[in-house]
Design an enzyme around this catalytic site. Structure first.
Site, PDB file in Angstrom:
ATOM      1  N   GLY A 139       0.816  -1.196   0.000  1.00 48.00           N
ATOM      2  CA  GLY A 139       0.000   0.000   0.000  1.00 48.00           C
ATOM      3  C   GLY A 139       0.853   1.251   0.000  1.00 48.00           C
ATOM      4  CE  LYS A 145       6.980   5.071   6.812  1.00 49.84           C
ATOM      5  NZ  LYS A 145       7.734   5.421   5.577  1.00 49.84           N
ATOM      6  CD  GLU A 205      -5.480   2.189   2.955  1.00 50.30           C
ATOM      7  OE1 GLU A 205      -4.385   2.210   3.539  1.00 50.30           O
ATOM      8  OE2 GLU A 205      -6.164   3.204   2.733  1.00 50.30           O
ATOM      9  CG  HIS A 210      -3.454 -12.555  14.381  1.00 47.10           C
ATOM     10  ND1 HIS A 210      -3.545 -13.320  15.517  1.00 47.10           N
ATOM     11  CD2 HIS A 210      -2.421 -13.070  13.650  1.00 47.10           C
ATOM     12  CE1 HIS A 210      -2.628 -14.266  15.481  1.00 47.10           C
ATOM     13  NE2 HIS A 210      -1.922 -14.133  14.358  1.00 47.10           N
ATOM     14  CE1 TYR A 217       2.608  -5.641   1.663  1.00 53.66           C
ATOM     15  CE2 TYR A 217       4.861  -6.164   2.312  1.00 53.66           C
ATOM     16  CZ  TYR A 217       3.755  -5.328   2.366  1.00 53.66           C
ATOM     17  OH  TYR A 217       3.798  -4.181   3.128  1.00 53.66           O
ATOM     18  NE  ARG A 230     -14.148   6.169  11.847  1.00 52.26           N
ATOM     19  CZ  ARG A 230     -13.304   6.660  10.946  1.00 52.26           C
ATOM     20  NH1 ARG A 230     -13.744   7.434   9.967  1.00 52.26           N
ATOM     21  NH2 ARG A 230     -12.003   6.381  11.017  1.00 52.26           N
ATOM     22  CG  PHE A 235      -9.335  12.707  11.336  1.00 53.42           C
ATOM     23  CD1 PHE A 235     -10.213  12.504  12.388  1.00 53.42           C
ATOM     24  CD2 PHE A 235      -9.280  11.745  10.327  1.00 53.42           C
ATOM     25  CE1 PHE A 235     -11.006  11.374  12.452  1.00 53.42           C
ATOM     26  CE2 PHE A 235     -10.072  10.613  10.381  1.00 53.42           C
ATOM     27  CZ  PHE A 235     -10.943  10.427  11.446  1.00 53.42           C
TER      28      PHE A 235
END
Length: 278
Positions: A139, A145, A205, A210, A217, A230, A235
């Site tokens: 992605g 990260k 995404e 878990h 990949y 939602r 933001f």
């Protein structure tokens, strides 16, 4: 009730495929039933008259600015669900009291009506389950990260090719399995454009609840999506985004233990394909 500018001969074929629609609408008012179509208020006023309800007590759901304008002129409150992305302001100008990204976001209690009684755990709307699978791809590289929420991204084409998959962007919950592993995991998934990061392409995404020892990949990821949390949101700060994601994860973990969501963990679709012996 339904108030539509369409002619009556074309309305029945539109409602018939939806079995739940039969018997739900007490009145269906069509274009030929009034002198003027939308954006004139005639069709909504006639609908209210037939239902025996004052216009001020009516709540209208519309997807077109002309319909919003017509309902507002009739003195009704209007929820707008725009059919075009990025046109929200046109609906507000036409008179919408609230602009929604999806009907799944409608909360009638905000407008003096009874709340929906089927929200699971008080936060998640059940959806007709849809099933999607695809190869896990790299992605944007920011989930694990930057945000602390690693995602197993699927190509958008997988969603587009999935029968019954929703086109509504937002945050969904469901169940997932990976590769040849029969283990089923809870998951929460973002579908959309991620307005905080201003993505230029739609992304799918999923985040599996878990901790995996290594990346997967290229493995097949199978999803059964059963609930909606939602809409996509922008933001004011990075921390607000992180807090919302943590809330989504907590809500997903909780509601997936509740019926009817818990039952989808046993869905056959989540089983790895059977390998044929040579």
């Amino acid at each position: 009730a339904v108030a539509t500018s369409s002619g009556r001969p074309s309305v029945a074929p539109k409602l018939t495929p939806h079995g739940w629609a039969s018997g739900v609408f007490e009145q269906v008012v069509c274009g030929e039933d009034v002198a003027r179509g939308k954006p004139a208020p005639d069709i909504f006023l006639e609908c209210a008259r037939r239902c025996g309800v004052a216009p001020s007590r009516c709540l209208v759901v519309e997807d077109a600015p002309a319909g919003v304008e017509a309902a507002a002129k009739a003195g009704m409150r209007v929820l707008a669900v725009p059919s075009l992305r990025g046109a929200e302001e046109a609906y507000r100008t036409a008179g919408a009291c609230e602009v929604l990204k999806s009907l799944l976001d409608a909360r009638p209690e905000r407008h003096g009506l009874r709340p929906f009684g089927d929200l699971v755990g008080g936060v998640a709307a059940p959806v007709e389950a849809w099933r999607v699978a695809g190869e896990v791809i790299k992605g944007f590289g920011r989930g694990g990260k930057d945000i602390g929420c690693p995602t197993a991204n699927l190509p958008t084409e997988a969603l587009e090719a999935c029968p019954g998959a929703t086109s509504s962007c937002g945050i969904y919950v469901g169940w997932a399995s990976v590769g040849d592993d029969h283990t089923v995991h809870k998951m929460v998934m973002s579908v959309g454009w991620n307005p905080f990061y201003q993505n230029e392409r739609k992304s799918v995404e999923p985040h599996l609840l878990h901790t995996f020892a290594e990346d997967f990949y290229g493995a097949e990821l199978r999803l059964v999506v059963c609930g909606y949390l939602r809409p996509e949101l922008d933001f004011d700060s990075f921390q607000a985004l992180v807090d919302a994601i943590e809330g989504d994860k907590a809500n997903a973990h909780r509601v997936l233990d509740l019926a009817p969501f818990s039952g989808f963990a046993a869905d056959e679709y989540l089983r790895p394909p059977t390998k044929k012996s040579l």
